[in-house]
Enzyme design. Sequence first.
Site, PDB file in Angstrom:
ATOM      1  N   GLY A   1       0.813  -1.214   0.000  1.00  0.00           N
ATOM      2  CA  GLY A   1       0.000   0.000   0.000  1.00  0.00           C
ATOM      3  C   GLY A   1       0.841   1.256   0.000  1.00  0.00           C
ATOM      4  O   GLY A   1       2.023   1.239   0.355  1.00  0.00           O
TER       5      GLY A   1
ATOM      6  N   ALA B   1       3.842   7.855   3.019  1.00  0.00           N
ATOM      7  CA  ALA B   1       4.627   6.667   3.340  1.00  0.00           C
ATOM      8  C   ALA B   1       4.224   5.501   2.448  1.00  0.00           C
ATOM      9  O   ALA B   1       3.201   5.533   1.766  1.00  0.00           O
ATOM     10  CB  ALA B   1       4.436   6.278   4.808  1.00  0.00           C
TER      11      ALA B   1
ATOM     12  N   VAL C   1       3.690   1.247   2.654  1.00  0.00           N
ATOM     13  CA  VAL C   1       3.466   0.164   3.603  1.00  0.00           C
ATOM     14  C   VAL C   1       3.877  -1.152   2.954  1.00  0.00           C
ATOM     15  O   VAL C   1       3.479  -1.454   1.830  1.00  0.00           O
ATOM     16  CB  VAL C   1       1.997   0.092   4.040  1.00  0.00           C
ATOM     17  CG1 VAL C   1       1.798  -1.021   5.075  1.00  0.00           C
ATOM     18  CG2 VAL C   1       1.548   1.427   4.611  1.00  0.00           C
TER      19      VAL C   1
ATOM     20  N   LYS D   1       5.443   0.598   7.933  1.00  0.00           N
ATOM     21  CA  LYS D   1       5.126   1.843   7.240  1.00  0.00           C
ATOM     22  C   LYS D   1       6.411   2.668   7.194  1.00  0.00           C
ATOM     23  O   LYS D   1       6.995   2.976   8.234  1.00  0.00           O
ATOM     24  CB  LYS D   1       4.023   2.582   7.996  1.00  0.00           C
ATOM     25  CG  LYS D   1       3.318   3.675   7.232  1.00  0.00           C
ATOM     26  CD  LYS D   1       2.109   4.146   8.037  1.00  0.00           C
ATOM     27  CE  LYS D   1       1.279   5.150   7.268  1.00  0.00           C
ATOM     28  NZ  LYS D   1       0.093   5.573   8.070  1.00  0.00           N
TER      29      LYS D   1
ATOM     30  N   ASP E   1      -9.220  11.571  11.323  1.00  0.00           N
ATOM     31  CA  ASP E   1      -9.329  11.037   9.965  1.00  0.00           C
ATOM     32  C   ASP E   1     -10.033   9.675   9.966  1.00  0.00           C
ATOM     33  O   ASP E   1      -9.596   8.732   9.316  1.00  0.00           O
ATOM     34  CB  ASP E   1      -7.949  10.922   9.318  1.00  0.00           C
ATOM     35  CG  ASP E   1      -8.020  10.805   7.792  1.00  0.00           C
ATOM     36  OD1 ASP E   1      -9.059  11.193   7.215  1.00  0.00           O
ATOM     37  OD2 ASP E   1      -7.054  10.327   7.177  1.00  0.00           O
TER      38      ASP E   1
END
Length: 336
Positions: A10, A15, A17, A31, A123
């Site tokens: 991801g 960043a 992952v 991450k 978030d």
Amino acid sequence: MDWSRGTIIGRGSYAVVSSATSDSGDIFAVKSADLSLSHSLQKEQRILSVLSHPYIVGYIGHDITMENHELVYNLLMELLPGGSLADEILRRGRLEESVIGYYTRQILEGLNYIHSIGISHCDIKGENILIGEDGVKISDFGCAKLGQEEVDQPIAGTPMFMAPETACGKEQGFPSDIWALGCTIIEMATGRPPWLNMTDPVSVLYKIAFSGELPVIPDYLSCKARDFVSKCLSRDPKERWTATELLRHPFMDVEFGKVSVNVKLPWNSPTSILDEGVWSGTVEEEEEVSENLAGECSSSPADRIRRLCLFSRQPPPPPDWRREESWFIIRDHNST
């Protein structure tokens, strides 16, 4: 702890992952960001390291590694087997109310915990809720705020899930998380973002802040569920119910059976970004992530470009953990 980096699973706003394995065979998520661009990741580490709760993603540790002559900051955390809630919605479409209730109660327990110690997530959305064997866990604390010391911190988060007071730049705190929870329930119930036919970030923020409208609560939900969501989506943050109050709502008294999860190591990101666009992208200055990290799971520049172009439409296949060439050594016992 010595560990090896596996396949990239991801990409977030600041960043990358990856899956990873320790010398003892434990598999987890890492991450990573260039050290010079890792301010948000280091902040996330500081917050995650003080949290311990069944419905918060587990913190393992952090370190700095040298990769391709560049310093890389790494946040080590648990890898959950079911991907993100957003991934689940993409796979299944609308979720059944029993599933929504099961997940909502756990998200709310996690929110109640972090609010009790002065942390606002800032978030909350389907992409930041990870699915494990025993339910869901809140992840991605890169936008979080810790107590009054960060009250003047710039607004951050995802436009489509922002509360009215946040969208107009006034405040962002515990009530903002509750609004975002209400939007996430609508996301689960409809399989769509809470505000339809909105593609421009400025238009989304203006509508939320000044239109006086509310996201539409599906009428096929039960009366208890609709009332619960309405308590989350009051435009006045002072009238919005707290996490503690919501846990006592009649909707949370319903007995929701455990949701079955097909447990396997996924290609999904622990902070899934499969749905790109205004409704899922965070309002942060996106930091450039080193090509040294981005290139580790491909064999050529052309292949890397192809994977980037296809990433949100065609997920990469699961890694073959039995092949040694799939791993990249970060440290070994012979390193100095």
